[in-house]
Scaffold this active site. Structure first.
Site, mmCIF file in Angstrom:
data_model
loop_
_atom_site.group_PDB
_atom_site.id
_atom_site.type_symbol
_atom_site.label_atom_id
_atom_site.label_comp_id
_atom_site.label_asym_id
_atom_site.label_seq_id
_atom_site.Cartn_x
_atom_site.Cartn_y
_atom_site.Cartn_z
ATOM 1 C CD GLN A 167 -30.190 -13.567 13.932
ATOM 2 O OE1 GLN A 167 -30.441 -12.489 14.488
ATOM 3 N NE2 GLN A 167 -29.394 -14.495 14.487
ATOM 4 C CD GLU A 168 -29.825 -16.930 8.204
ATOM 5 O OE1 GLU A 168 -28.649 -17.377 8.211
ATOM 6 O OE2 GLU A 168 -30.780 -17.617 8.610
#
Length: 303
Positions: A187-188
């Protein structure tokens, strides 16, 4: 000496079926010089003849009350007595041999019986030993299954996830699920070790330098240091929220203060989307990992 007289007539003392002509011939063979011999010896000779004829033992004649006085020199014993004595001795020897064989057989049976008894006792002890050991085996079974599952999980991360070995090892050191660490990285930064944000976050897990130094990382662009610091930070948040992974994910995005303030996921659209996306990635890794584990450790088939 006492004379011998049968208690029954002469013809009645013989067994049925015996050839009397043969007996008569045997009697006639006795030489005249034995006519004065005591009746006892004659009776023994007759008994010996019966034994040779198939009866198997000399006839024994009871002593009578009549007495006779022996005159003249004592005659030598007939050869028939020697034959009778030999037969008796032979029968006695056969009986002793049979007794010896019987004793040997009895001894062998005793040894076999003792061996069987010992074998039965040992066989009886084996199931008891297995039953006694069963609790320990049953207690070890879950541990063995967990170890197999962990080995399969480590193999999955090493082969299927970028930087998977580092992710798995750092997650295990900090008692954090590897799926959670991998989902946050995806996600990051989408697994780009050189990723940077406008807010100054760096590396795979997008940590700001202050947080990185706090967690012991000096170079956040180094994948190993970045993952090490990020896993430690997740462990810190996990301790703060008693292992509630939803709150941990929300705090990683919005800060632990906001999560405490709102008592859970803050009402921020970005944070709510962030939590949902990380959860989805985490479930995907879990599903893939379970599928891979099932292929690596098939269930045993019935035999």
């Amino acid at each position: 000496m006492a004379d011998f007289k049968p208690t029954r007539p002469y013809q009645e003392r013989f067994l049925d079926g015996f050839d009397r002509s043969q007996l008569r011939q045997e009697v006639q063979k006795v030489k005249p010089r034995f006519s004065k011999m005591r009746k006892k010896y004659v009776t023994w000779a007759l008994g010996a003849s019966l034994a040779v004829g198939g009866i198997g033992a000399p006839l024994m004649i009871h002593d009578s009350k009549e007495k006779v006085t022996e005159t003249g020199p004592r005659a030598p014993e007939p050869t028939t007595k020697s034959t009778a004595t030999a037969i008796v001795d032979g029968i006695s020897g056969d009986l002793k041999t049979a007794q010896s064989i019987a004793n040997q057989v009895a001894g062998g049976v005793g040894v076999v019986a003792k061996g069987v008894e010992q074998g039965v006792q040992q066989a009886a002890k084996l199931p008891l030993a297995a039953v006694a050991a069963a609790p320990a085996v049953i207690a070890q079974a879950p541990q063995q299954l967990l170890q197999v599952a962990e080995d399969a999980k480590a193999q999955f991360f090493a082969k299927e996830v970028p930087f998977g070995s580092i992710i798995y090892n750092e997650a295990k050191k900090n008692n954090v699920r590897p799926e959670l660490v991998a989902a946050v990285i995806q996600q990051e930064s989408k697994f780009k070790p050189t990723a940077r944000s406008n807010m100054g976050a760096q590396g795979l897990m997008q940590l700001v330098p202050k947080t990185g130094r706090w967690m012991g990382a000096s170079n956040l662009m180094n994948p190993a240091q970045n993952i090490m610091a990020g896993a430690k930070y997740l462990r810190y948040l996990q301790d703060q929220f008693n292992g509630n992974e939803t709150k941990v994910i929300a705090a990683y995005n919005a800060g632990e203060g906001n999560v405490r303030r709102f008592g859970g996921v803050p009402p921020f659209q970005e944070t709510q989307k962030y939590v949902s996306s990380v959860r989805n990635f985490q479930q995907q890794y879990t599903d893939r990992m379970q599928s891979q584990t099932a292929e690596l450790t098939p269930l045993p088939t019935a035999r």
